[in-house]
Design an enzyme around this catalytic site. Structure first.
Site, PDB file in Angstrom:
ATOM      1  N   ILE A  65      70.436 -20.706 -60.316  1.00 12.14           N
ATOM      2  CA  ILE A  65      70.615 -19.364 -60.884  1.00 12.14           C
ATOM      3  C   ILE A  65      69.504 -19.086 -61.890  1.00 12.14           C
ATOM      4  O   ILE A  65      69.172 -19.952 -62.703  1.00 12.14           O
ATOM      5  CB  ILE A  65      71.977 -19.295 -61.615  1.00 12.14           C
ATOM      6  CG1 ILE A  65      73.117 -19.580 -60.634  1.00 12.14           C
ATOM      7  CG2 ILE A  65      72.167 -17.946 -62.315  1.00 12.14           C
ATOM      8  CD1 ILE A  65      74.426 -19.930 -61.317  1.00 12.14           C
ATOM      9  N   CYS A  66      68.958 -17.883 -61.851  1.00 11.07           N
ATOM     10  CA  CYS A  66      68.057 -17.435 -62.916  1.00 11.07           C
ATOM     11  C   CYS A  66      68.339 -15.956 -63.177  1.00 11.07           C
ATOM     12  O   CYS A  66      69.408 -15.464 -62.839  1.00 11.07           O
ATOM     13  CB  CYS A  66      66.587 -17.698 -62.570  1.00 11.07           C
ATOM     14  SG  CYS A  66      65.913 -16.639 -61.277  1.00 11.07           S
ATOM     15  N   ARG A  67      67.393 -15.250 -63.768  1.00 10.47           N
ATOM     16  CA  ARG A  67      67.651 -13.861 -64.119  1.00 10.47           C
ATOM     17  C   ARG A  67      67.668 -12.964 -62.894  1.00 10.47           C
ATOM     18  O   ARG A  67      68.561 -12.144 -62.724  1.00 10.47           O
ATOM     19  CB  ARG A  67      66.591 -13.375 -65.117  1.00 10.47           C
ATOM     20  CG  ARG A  67      66.918 -12.054 -65.768  1.00 10.47           C
ATOM     21  CD  ARG A  67      65.832 -11.638 -66.734  1.00 10.47           C
ATOM     22  NE  ARG A  67      64.637 -11.233 -66.006  1.00 10.47           N
ATOM     23  CZ  ARG A  67      64.388  -9.992 -65.602  1.00 10.47           C
ATOM     24  NH1 ARG A  67      65.242  -9.025 -65.864  1.00 10.47           N
ATOM     25  NH2 ARG A  67      63.295  -9.718 -64.942  1.00 10.47           N
ATOM     26  N   GLY A  69      66.518 -14.240 -59.512  1.00 13.28           N
ATOM     27  CA  GLY A  69      66.527 -14.967 -58.251  1.00 13.28           C
ATOM     28  C   GLY A  69      65.167 -15.515 -57.853  1.00 13.28           C
ATOM     29  O   GLY A  69      65.063 -16.295 -56.908  1.00 13.28           O
ATOM     30  N   MET A  93      71.237 -13.304 -62.420  1.00 16.67           N
ATOM     31  CA  MET A  93      72.235 -12.841 -63.382  1.00 16.67           C
ATOM     32  C   MET A  93      72.210 -11.322 -63.531  1.00 16.67           C
ATOM     33  O   MET A  93      73.177 -10.737 -63.996  1.00 16.67           O
ATOM     34  CB  MET A  93      72.019 -13.515 -64.739  1.00 16.67           C
ATOM     35  CG  MET A  93      72.333 -15.008 -64.722  1.00 16.67           C
ATOM     36  SD  MET A  93      74.020 -15.414 -64.197  1.00 16.67           S
ATOM     37  CE  MET A  93      74.963 -14.905 -65.645  1.00 16.67           C
TER      38      MET A  93
END
Length: 105
Positions: A65-67, A69, A93
């Site tokens: 997961i990151c901000r 993708g 996110m």
């Protein structure tokens, strides 16, 4: 380019709400996770992944997961090259509508 398996933010939220036990890894920077991360996720910054390989188990699948993708997709490609089972949460996110909490040290 090797195909990276994906899961949408909505699918992930649904799985968590159904009580599924998932291995989530948030690869964002410290400032970003302070604003909130998925409570079940482990925070390992993208730059620290190579030094943290002993955290990962080749018998489990990890959802990165990151901000947005993009970074998590890069981490997925790296881990997949090392022989790990990974999936990228698309949209990151920014698209995740489930519960989050600020990271507590």
């Amino acid at each position: 380019m090797v195909e990276i398996r994906e899961i949408s933010a909505d699918e992930l939220k649904e799985k968590l709400e159904n009580g599924e036990k998932l291995e989530l890894v948030d690869v964002r920077e410290n400032e970003e996770v302070e604003e909130g991360m998925i409570p079940e996720a482990k925070h390992i910054r993208m730059g620290e992944i190579p030094d943290q390989l002993d955290y990962f188990n080749k018998d489990k699948e990890y959802i990165m997961i990151c901000r947005s993708g993009r970074r998590s997709e890069n981490v997925c490609a790296y881990l997949q090259d090392q022989g790990y089972q990974v999936r990228n949460m698309t949209g990151g996110m920014l698209e995740y509508k489930g519960k989050t909490k600020p990271k507590s040290e």
